[in-house]
Design an enzyme around this catalytic site. Structure first.
Site, short mmCIF file in Angstrom:
data_model
loop_
_atom_site.label_atom_id
_atom_site.label_comp_id
_atom_site.label_asym_id
_atom_site.label_seq_id
_atom_site.Cartn_x
_atom_site.Cartn_y
_atom_site.Cartn_z
N GLY A 14 0.83 -1.20 0.00
CA GLY A 14 0.00 0.00 0.00
C GLY A 14 0.87 1.25 0.00
O GLY A 14 0.54 2.25 0.64
N GLY A 15 1.96 1.21 -0.75
CA GLY A 15 2.98 2.25 -0.66
C GLY A 15 2.89 3.35 -1.68
O GLY A 15 3.79 4.19 -1.74
N SER A 16 1.83 3.38 -2.47
CA SER A 16 1.76 4.38 -3.54
C SER A 16 1.10 5.68 -3.12
O SER A 16 1.14 6.67 -3.86
CB SER A 16 1.02 3.80 -4.76
OG SER A 16 -0.33 3.51 -4.43
N ASP A 60 -2.18 -7.21 -6.00
CA ASP A 60 -3.38 -7.22 -5.17
C ASP A 60 -3.09 -8.11 -3.97
O ASP A 60 -3.02 -9.34 -4.10
CB ASP A 60 -4.56 -7.76 -5.98
CG ASP A 60 -5.85 -7.82 -5.16
OD1 ASP A 60 -5.82 -7.50 -3.95
OD2 ASP A 60 -6.89 -8.20 -5.74
N SER A 139 -4.13 0.35 13.82
CA SER A 139 -4.97 1.51 14.09
C SER A 139 -5.27 1.55 15.58
O SER A 139 -5.32 0.50 16.24
CB SER A 139 -6.28 1.41 13.31
OG SER A 139 -7.22 2.39 13.75
N TYR A 151 -13.19 -3.24 10.10
CA TYR A 151 -11.84 -2.69 10.22
C TYR A 151 -11.32 -2.88 11.64
O TYR A 151 -10.18 -3.34 11.84
CB TYR A 151 -11.90 -1.21 9.86
CG TYR A 151 -10.58 -0.48 9.84
CD1 TYR A 151 -9.71 -0.62 8.76
CD2 TYR A 151 -10.21 0.38 10.87
CE1 TYR A 151 -8.51 0.08 8.71
CE2 TYR A 151 -9.02 1.07 10.84
CZ TYR A 151 -8.18 0.92 9.76
OH TYR A 151 -6.99 1.63 9.71
#
Length: 252
Positions: A14-16, A60, A139, A151
């Protein structure tokens, strides 16, 4: 402070964009060799344009085969992996009764199973090296009630996994920890969208819920992650660190 991360081989999922992009940028600034993985090809191309030295991988992470291919390709290109940042994640659904079981399953696949599998793949290589660091981005709502239930559940599971896996692999020279951000504002995030839609309501939320009186930034999360990944944090094992400006209600 020199964190000693020059030349370290780092993979960020998820680094973009958002927190992941901030983490990748921070490692690049420390002289690390950084690869980022994300689903969107366009976002990866933009990241490559912004950070020419970065390595990009379209993946993905909800797909087991794509996760395996990601780590295999990273190892082939770089000859090892020193640091894995499991950052990919997201929320869906509503209340428990209004959320379909498929949504619970998707949330676990994205937020939890992907991190577990990638951690196992990376740790297999790290054991050969007798050194490595894995950091899971969770989180504060994985530590206490809050946020969407899917989540909340998935992040709670990931925090629990972090401690269990940390105790298992520390004797192999691998440190596993998690970072639990509070409400972080960045252009592609939900808080920015909500702020644009209803600024008065969100400003009141900040006043009521965040003692620091503002949203956090991706840089503030990234600074903690890079420190935890360094030998400066060598005695931190299995911990979950809040990065939230005091937002969490827990006293531990």
């Amino acid at each position: 402070m020199d964190l000693g991360l020059t030349g370290k081989k780092v993979l960020v999922t998820g680094g973009s964009k958002g927190i992941g992009e901030g983490i990748a940028k921070a490692f690049l600034a420390e002289g690390a060799i950084v690869g980022i993985a994300a689903r969107g090809g366009e976002a990866l191309e933009e990241a490559k344009a912004n950070y020419p030295s970065i390595y990009t991988y379209q993946c993905d992470v909800t797909s087991e085969s794509e996760r395996t291919a990601l780590v295999s390709t990273f190892l082939e290109e770089h000859g090892g992996i020193d640091i894995l940042i499991n950052n990919a994640g997201g929320s869906n659904g509503s209340t428990v009764m209004k959320t379909e079981m498929e949504d619970f399953e998707r949330a676990m696949e994205l937020n939890y199973y992907s991190a577990v599998h990638l951690s196992k793949l990376a740790a297999t290589e790290m054991k050969k090296q007798q050194q490595g660091v894995i950091i899971n981005i969770t989180s504060i709502f994985g530590r206490e009630s809050g946020g969407k239930v899917t989540y909340n559940n998935a992040k709670a599971a990931l925090i629990s996994f972090t401690k269990s896996f940390a105790d298992e692999v520390i004797n192999d020279g691998i440190r596993v920890n998690s970072v639990a951000p509070g409400s972080i504002l960045h252009p592609t995030g939900n808080w920015q969208r909500r702020l644009n839609e209803n600024p008065d309501q969100i400003k009141q939320f900040v006043k009521d819920e965040i003692p620091a009186g503002r949203f956090g930034t991706v840089e503030e999360v990234a600074n903690v992650v890079t420190f935890l990944a360094s030998d400066k944090a060598s005695w931190v094992v299995g911990a979950s660190w809040n990065v939230d400006g005091g937002q969490s209600k827990m006293n531990m």
